[in-house]
Design a protein around this motif. Structure first.
Motif, short mmCIF file in Angstrom:
data_model
loop_
_atom_site.label_atom_id
_atom_site.label_comp_id
_atom_site.label_asym_id
_atom_site.label_seq_id
_atom_site.Cartn_x
_atom_site.Cartn_y
_atom_site.Cartn_z
N HIS A 64 6.26 15.84 12.10
CA HIS A 64 5.01 16.48 11.70
C HIS A 64 3.94 16.21 12.74
CE1 HIS A 64 6.71 16.51 7.62
NE2 HIS A 64 6.93 15.21 7.76
N LEU A 65 3.16 17.24 13.10
CA LEU A 65 1.98 17.01 13.92
C LEU A 65 1.02 16.13 13.12
CD1 LEU A 65 1.38 20.60 15.36
CD2 LEU A 65 2.51 18.68 16.48
N GLY A 66 0.38 15.18 13.79
CA GLY A 66 -0.51 14.25 13.07
C GLY A 66 0.19 12.95 12.73
N GLY A 67 1.54 12.96 12.85
CA GLY A 67 2.29 11.72 12.65
C GLY A 67 2.16 11.14 11.25
N ILE A 68 2.50 9.86 11.14
CA ILE A 68 2.45 9.16 9.85
C ILE A 68 1.02 9.15 9.31
CG2 ILE A 68 2.70 6.90 8.72
CD1 ILE A 68 5.38 8.21 9.29
N CYS A 69 0.05 8.87 10.18
CA CYS A 69 -1.34 8.69 9.74
C CYS A 69 -1.83 9.88 8.92
CB CYS A 69 -2.25 8.48 10.96
SG CYS A 69 -3.98 8.34 10.52
N LEU A 70 -1.68 11.08 9.46
CA LEU A 70 -2.20 12.26 8.77
C LEU A 70 -1.31 12.68 7.61
CD1 LEU A 70 -4.22 12.45 11.10
CD2 LEU A 70 -3.88 14.90 11.09
N ASN A 71 0.01 12.50 7.77
CA ASN A 71 0.94 13.01 6.77
C ASN A 71 1.32 12.03 5.68
OD1 ASN A 71 1.90 15.83 7.87
ND2 ASN A 71 1.75 14.48 9.64
N TRP A 72 1.52 10.76 6.07
CA TRP A 72 2.06 9.77 5.12
C TRP A 72 1.32 8.44 5.17
CZ3 TRP A 72 4.99 11.87 1.65
CH2 TRP A 72 5.71 13.01 1.98
N THR A 100 -3.46 8.42 1.66
CA THR A 100 -3.77 7.25 0.82
C THR A 100 -5.25 7.23 0.46
OG1 THR A 100 -3.99 5.89 2.82
CG2 THR A 100 -1.93 5.68 1.60
N LYS A 101 -6.12 7.63 1.39
CA LYS A 101 -7.57 7.66 1.10
C LYS A 101 -7.87 8.68 0.02
CE LYS A 101 -7.51 4.53 3.75
NZ LYS A 101 -6.10 4.58 3.82
N ALA A 102 -7.14 9.80 0.03
CA ALA A 102 -7.33 10.82 -1.00
C ALA A 102 -6.94 10.26 -2.37
CB ALA A 102 -6.52 12.07 -0.66
N LEU A 103 -5.82 9.55 -2.44
CA LEU A 103 -5.39 8.93 -3.70
C LEU A 103 -6.42 7.91 -4.17
CD1 LEU A 103 -1.58 8.10 -3.19
CD2 LEU A 103 -2.55 10.06 -4.37
N LEU A 104 -6.85 7.06 -3.24
CA LEU A 104 -7.79 5.99 -3.60
C LEU A 104 -9.13 6.55 -4.06
CD1 LEU A 104 -6.70 3.66 -0.73
CD2 LEU A 104 -6.79 2.92 -3.12
N ARG A 105 -9.52 7.70 -3.52
CA ARG A 105 -10.76 8.35 -3.95
C ARG A 105 -10.63 8.80 -5.42
NH1 ARG A 105 -16.10 8.77 -4.21
NH2 ARG A 105 -16.86 10.91 -4.16
N SER A 106 -9.46 9.34 -5.77
CA SER A 106 -9.22 9.75 -7.17
C SER A 106 -9.33 8.53 -8.09
CB SER A 106 -7.84 10.39 -7.32
OG SER A 106 -7.80 11.63 -6.65
N LEU A 133 13.67 2.81 -8.17
CA LEU A 133 13.07 1.56 -8.64
C LEU A 133 12.27 0.87 -7.54
CD1 LEU A 133 16.20 0.21 -10.55
CD2 LEU A 133 14.13 1.13 -11.60
N VAL A 134 12.75 0.99 -6.31
CA VAL A 134 12.10 0.33 -5.17
C VAL A 134 11.59 1.38 -4.19
CG1 VAL A 134 12.36 -1.40 -3.34
CG2 VAL A 134 13.67 -1.65 -5.46
N TRP A 135 10.29 1.33 -3.93
CA TRP A 135 9.64 2.36 -3.11
C TRP A 135 9.14 1.83 -1.77
CZ3 TRP A 135 5.60 4.48 -7.23
CH2 TRP A 135 6.30 5.03 -8.31
N THR A 136 9.11 2.71 -0.77
CA THR A 136 8.31 2.46 0.44
C THR A 136 6.99 3.19 0.23
OG1 THR A 136 9.01 4.48 1.55
CG2 THR A 136 10.34 2.51 1.94
N TYR A 137 6.12 3.16 1.25
CA TYR A 137 4.84 3.86 1.16
C TYR A 137 5.05 5.36 0.91
CZ TYR A 137 5.82 5.27 5.99
OH TYR A 137 6.40 5.81 7.11
N LYS A 138 6.15 5.93 1.45
CA LYS A 138 6.38 7.37 1.27
C LYS A 138 6.62 7.72 -0.20
CE LYS A 138 7.80 9.71 5.44
NZ LYS A 138 8.84 10.39 6.20
N HIS A 139 7.43 6.92 -0.86
CA HIS A 139 7.69 7.17 -2.30
C HIS A 139 6.40 6.95 -3.08
CE1 HIS A 139 11.70 5.54 -0.80
NE2 HIS A 139 11.93 6.82 -1.06
N ALA A 140 5.64 5.92 -2.68
CA ALA A 140 4.40 5.59 -3.41
C ALA A 140 3.35 6.69 -3.28
CB ALA A 140 3.84 4.26 -2.91
N LEU A 141 3.46 7.50 -2.22
CA LEU A 141 2.52 8.62 -2.03
C LEU A 141 2.92 9.85 -2.84
CD1 LEU A 141 1.82 8.41 1.79
CD2 LEU A 141 0.09 8.36 0.00
N GLN A 142 4.22 9.93 -3.19
CA GLN A 142 4.70 11.03 -4.04
C GLN A 142 5.55 10.43 -5.15
OE1 GLN A 142 6.56 13.73 -1.01
NE2 GLN A 142 5.14 15.22 -1.84
N PRO A 143 4.90 9.70 -6.05
CA PRO A 143 5.66 8.90 -7.02
C PRO A 143 6.43 9.77 -8.01
CG PRO A 143 3.31 8.90 -7.55
CD PRO A 143 3.44 9.57 -6.24
#
Length: 464
Positions: free
Chosen positions: A38-46, A51-57, A159-169
């Motif tokens: 993905h353009l934007g890499g991990i930072c923009l995509n994952w 994460t800032k959008a989730l934390l704002r909610s 049952l066990v997540w990385t940051y990617k799973h945690a972003l799309q639980p």
């Protein structure tokens, strides 16, 4: 097909790579960027952005729950996790398409595929149409990093997540274990805990947020504990027994193993550089613990080959990668380039309360042999913080007693991730305590606490 030739090829289009490519193109270099996902890499995509959008909610939800404190009423407060995630993905998508537009506007050639460097100055890209050969005198490695997986604690997405799973639980955790209390671990702990998960954080070091000043770590621990989180320091998850819908974690604390049941585990135990399958070893690139060894100008020691961002080591921050990208582009274009100093890079963690810092902690400054003057100012003494209903927080400043140089600044509380930049600019301009004391800060603002913390270091604090 003849190889396409460029002045510069960038491998990886995250915040390091795409910024390097744009700056190089601005300087008149014929530039290509290769990206496998993905353009934007991990930072923009994952990472940073979703994460800032989730934390704002979560932050808005938390404020809604406190409506009564502000003389407001809100009934039947709830949330739709799928909608929260959908908003977060939308924010990421909007920014990713923006990167594509910027690259196009700057006439950067984008090649989607997996890159290898068969020999110096050559990049071979496996695309879905076959293999493309590119050549350039200069190559920048900006391949980033991925989550570290510990044996026995591997993610399974259920049952066990990385940051990617945690972003799309797949579901909302009820009883959550977060392994690791760096920025990523603490941000997810904060998000899920605010939405109602009973959250436990396990940290192997003697304190959470171990890269921060010890006082800030202690303040954060107190704050998270007050919110109802369980924090276990000097603790280690030895094994996870996975059952149906639950995980039993064996956690070693003070030499004793405790067993606790959770329905979800998030592993956030650091990162490893993406150094494999590029052909680096054959080129003679030095790799130390999954990171490419470079000098202060990001040179790898192989002529014309540079490494920037997460692959080149700590601090693992998007803004460091971007700045290194600009520096290397300018170096290649023959401009006067300034190395990026790790201690002048601010770190921000967007948990509740927020944490931000730049420069040396008090302990680090003393360890380096400085005689220090330390100032502190609490949020409770600030009019704007009380008006916002955010009276919990602290600003701490560390000065060289001999020269008045600002060695470090450390903050916890509302909006500190925005405030820290004041001290970052100050350090860049080589400010002294006198300059900061003579600066007029607007009232009423949270930034006034930055002034007061400096005054406190020199026994001149007013509002405390």
């Amino acid at each position: 097909m003849a190889a396409q030739s460029f002045d510069l090829i960038v491998i990886g289009a995250g915040p390091g790579g795409y910024v390097a490519a744009i700056r190089a193109a601005q300087l008149g270099l014929k530039t290509a960027v290769v990206e496998r996902e993905h353009l934007g890499g991990i930072c923009l995509n994952w990472g940073c952005i979703p994460t800032k959008a989730l934390l704002r909610s979560a932050e808005v939800f938390h404020l809604m729950e406190r409506a009564k404190d502000f003389g407001l009423s809100a009934d039947k407060i709830g949330y739709d996790l799928n909608a929260v995630v959908k908003r977060s993905r939308g924010v990421a998508k909007q920014l990713t398409s923006g990167v594509g537009h910027l690259l196009k506007k700057n006439k950067v050639t984008v090649v989607m595929g997996e890159a290898t460097i068969p020999t110096k100055g050559k990049v071979s890209v496996k695309t879905d149409k076959g293999t493309e050969e590119l050549t350039a005198k200069n190559i920048i490695l900006a391949t980033g990093a991925r989550a570290r997986e510990l044996p026995g604690l591997e993610a399974d997405g259920d049952l066990v997540w990385t940051y990617k799973h945690a972003l799309q639980p797949p579901r909302m955790p009820k009883k959550l274990l977060v392994i690791g209390s760096g920025a990523i671990g603490i941000e997810f702990a904060s998000f899920y805990h605010t939405l109602g998960a009973d959250t436990t954080v396990v940290e192997v070091m003697d304190r959470i947020l171990p890269v921060e000043d010890a006082e800030i770590s202690a303040f954060a621990k107190k704050s998270f504990t007050k919110q109802g989180m369980t924090i276990k320091e000097k603790a280690m998850v030895k094994q996870l027994d996975r059952g149906k819908g639950k995980v039993t974690a064996h956690i070693e604390v003070n030499g004793k193993v405790e067993k606790h049941d959770f329905d979800t585990v998030i592993s956030a135990v650091g990162i490893v550089g993406n150094v494999e399958n590029l052909g680096l070893e054959a080129l003679g690139v030095k790799i130390d613990r999954t990171h490419v060894v470079t000098d202060e100008f990001c040179r790898t020691g192989v002529e014309g080959l540079y490494a920037i961002g997460d692959i080149a080591g700590a601090p693992w921050l998007a803004h460091k990668a971007s700045h290194e990208g600009v520096m290397v582009a300018e170096l290649i274009a023959g401009k006067h380039a300034h190395p990026v100093k790790p201690e002048s890079i601010a770190g921000c963690t967007y948990c509740q309360p927020q944490v931000a810092s730049v420069g040396y902690s008090e302990a680090k400054a003393k360890e380096l042999g400085y005689e220090v003057k330390v100032g502190r100012f609490p949020f409770i003494g600030n009019g704007k913080a009380i008006a916002l209903g955010e009276p919990e927080g602290l600003i701490k400043t560390v000065f060289d007693a001999k020269t008045g140089e600002l060695l470090g600044a450390h903050m916890i509380g509302a909006e500190v991730t925005e405030l820290i930049q004041g001290y970052v600019v100050g350090r860049q301009l080589e400010t002294t305590e006198e300059d900061l004391m003579n600066t007029v800060f607007p009232h009423p603002t949270l930034s006034e606490m930055m002034h007061e913390s400096v005054l406190d270091a020199y026994g001149r604090v007013i509002h405390m």
